[in-house]
Design a protein around this motif. Structure first.
Motif, PDB file in Angstrom:
ATOM      1  N   THR A 292     -20.706  86.186  33.128  1.00 13.11           N
ATOM      2  CA  THR A 292     -21.959  85.407  33.642  1.00 13.11           C
ATOM      3  C   THR A 292     -22.697  86.171  34.620  1.00 13.11           C
ATOM      4  OG1 THR A 292     -20.794  83.333  33.125  1.00 13.11           O
ATOM      5  CG2 THR A 292     -22.615  83.289  34.459  1.00 13.11           C
TER       6      THR A 292
ATOM      7  N   VAL B 219     -18.643  77.452  32.230  1.00 20.37           N
ATOM      8  CA  VAL B 219     -18.244  78.899  32.025  1.00 20.37           C
ATOM      9  C   VAL B 219     -16.599  78.633  32.302  1.00 20.37           C
ATOM     10  CG1 VAL B 219     -20.309  80.019  31.994  1.00 20.37           C
ATOM     11  CG2 VAL B 219     -18.782  79.471  34.063  1.00 20.37           C
TER      12      VAL B 219
ATOM     13  N   ILE C  30     -23.976  77.143  33.188  1.00 20.50           N
ATOM     14  CA  ILE C  30     -22.982  77.895  34.039  1.00 20.50           C
ATOM     15  C   ILE C  30     -21.768  77.135  34.521  1.00 20.50           C
ATOM     16  CG2 ILE C  30     -22.731  79.189  36.248  1.00 20.50           C
ATOM     17  CD1 ILE C  30     -25.749  80.294  35.765  1.00 20.50           C
TER      18      ILE C  30
END
Length: 524
Positions: free
Chosen positions: A201, A192, A189
């Motif tokens: 996400t 991103v 994450i």
């Protein structure tokens, strides 16, 4: 067909806004009007409603700390309230039966208890929207209310499992694998960026968690909530939350419209729903008395109890399941849908005056307050620095850093979020925990020592409330505030704030002033 829904939602939402009510009340009205005109909810409306609730629970989880749920004032108050409400509610229903209120007179004890149980929940959608609109999600009473809602959701999931006889699959244990995988998922994450992958996400984790839990035969809504809590510790959690807000608010319009499509009510059903809403003061009183008995301050208890004094969409889910099983007549779905809708309207109207009401009746309400205070409610006394910045978000932090360079040691920050304040203190920033909208807070502060108060808050309503509290505390210094729009700026200047900075215009001015130095250096 879709345009008709949009047209009615917009017109009724605008009507509610003009009447100074939350647009969500207009969406509820739009649903009932459309149903009255013969329209029915198709899969699009129902899917939007499901998407909105899933995103709502996910974003709640992103803001939750597991430590908030294990506090006694959360889990004990929630369980105690449900038990006391069941007893009180059945007694009230039996009284209604004695005076021959239609529909209620036909209920036996078990069915009365089922209806009362469906009414025991407070609305996650209503309360969270209310807290967001008032900028109070991070306040003591806001976090307390959300904690109670989460506990109620857990109780509801337990009931649904028991009622359906549907037990979690043996594969549910495989979800524990996600715990050791957390560092790896966090690392993914982190890559991103800041573009369109951020909201994607959020969608991926929210609906992925939903589907995972459904796959192992656990209610998917609980998966969305826990998915948010799983990511809550990631530094991008706040950015994901903000990116999902427009989608969540848009999808929730479908939820409010869908309530109106539940069934077409009669005047008799509407009257019974109004009678049921007379039980809301009991709900408020039980919450308030439980909170103060657990050593919460009267103001926190009052605001939390008031926000929670409504009926929930979860009650409709419980009632729908009960009707399918044959425990409840279908007419009760309509009555409960009306009661839920009316309670939304009542809560949204009354809460707008909550702070003013408490200020007027503070002395009387404080008589219920225990002398002992929880550690979290004990204020640190601010230092003698003459400049205070209220609201230590990005704008507040920027102002603090700029002022600290010019007048070092003369500035301190104030924020309602204790975790944020702890982080600020760990980074050598002078900050304290406190709610500037709380009259009790200013009674513990020497306002004469403050010469400048900067209100760096996004909500104009919060800025107005704090300005009023400053004046009541006989504050004689200067006040500066921020506003996003020109009409908000004019509104704050009329209130007597000395300087109001337009959030967007002043950012451009500051950027130009800082950059002109680079230009002068390049020309020398």
């Amino acid at each position: 067909m879709e345009f008709i829904w949009i047209l009615f939602a917009f017109c009724c939402g605008l009507l509610a806004k003009v009447a100074k009510l939350p647009p969500s009340i207009g969406y509820l009205l739009a649903g009932f009007v459309l149903h009255f005109l013969g329209f029915t909810a198709d899969d699009i409306i129902l899917n939007l409603a499901d998407l909105g609730i899933t995103l709502l629970l996910f974003t709640i989880g992103l803001k939750l700390n597991i430590h908030d749920l294990v506090k006694k004032e959360v889990w004990l108050a929630s369980l105690s309230h449900t038990s006391l409400w069941l007893v009180s509610g059945v007694i009230v229903f039996k009284f209604f039966a004695v005076i021959a209120i239609p529909y209620i007179v036909d209920l036996d004890i078990a069915t009365s208890a089922l209806v009362v149980f469906a009414l025991s929940f407070s609305s996650t959608v209503c309360v969270v929207k209310l807290m967001e609109e008032h900028g109070e999600m991070r306040t003591r009473h806001g976090k307390l209310a959300v904690g109670i809602l989460v506990m109620q959701d857990i109780i509801a999931v337990a009931f649904l499992v028991a009622a359906t006889g549907k037990t979690p699959s043996i594969w549910a244990l495989s979800l524990l694998v996600l715990i050791p995988l957390k560092p790896l998922i966090y690392r993914v994450i982190s890559n991103v960026g800041h573009g369109e992958l951020i909201p994607l996400t959020g969608f991926f984790v929210a609906f992925g968690a939903y589907e995972l839990f459904e796959f192992v035969q656990i209610k998917g809504d609980l998966g969305a909530l826990l998915g948010g809590m799983y990511l809550a510790g990631h530094y991008k959690a706040s950015e994901i939350t903000k990116s999902l807000l427009p989608f969540k608010d848009l999808f929730l319009i479908g939820f409010f419209l869908s309530i109106g499509f539940t069934a077409l009510p009669t005047w008799e059903m509407f009257g019974i729903a109004l009678v049921i809403t007379l039980m809301l003061p009991i709900k408020f009183a039980l919450f308030f008395l439980l909170f103060v008995s657990l050593n919460l301050r009267a103001r926190t208890a009052f605001l939390s109890a008031l926000a929670l004094s409504n009926f929930s969409e979860f009650g409709l889910i419980v009632a729908t399941l009960s009707q399918k099983i044959g425990w409840l007549e279908k007419e009760w779905l309509v009555i409960l849908a009306l009661a839920v809708s009316i309670s939304f309207v009542i809560t949204n109207i009354i809460y707008n005056f909550a702070h003013e009401f408490f200020a007027l009746h503070k002395d009387k309400l404080n008589t219920y307050q225990r002398t002992k205070r929880l550690k979290e409610d004990q204020f640190d006394q601010p230092c003698d620095a003459p400049v205070v910045i209220i609201g230590m978000g990005r704008v507040g932090m920027g102002a603090y850093n700029a002022l600290e360079q010019q007048i070092p040691g003369q500035v301190w920050g104030l924020d309602t979020d204790k975790e944020k304040v702890d982080w600020l203190n760990d980074n050598n920033i002078q900050a304290f925990t406190g709610d500037a909208e709380d009259a009790d807070f200013w009674e513990n502060v020497d306002a004469d020592k403050i010469k400048l108060a900067l209100l760096a808050l996004p909500s104009v309503k919060d800025i107005k409330n704090i300005t009023i509290q400053l004046k009541l505390a006989n504050y004689q210094g200067k006040i500066a505030a921020i506003a996003r729009y020109d009409d908000e700026r004019a509104e704050l200047e009329e209130l007597g704030i000395d300087k109001v900075f337009n959030f967007y215009n002043e950012a451009g001015v500051g950027f130009a002033e800082e950059s002109i130095g680079l230009y002068r250096q390049s020309t020398n």
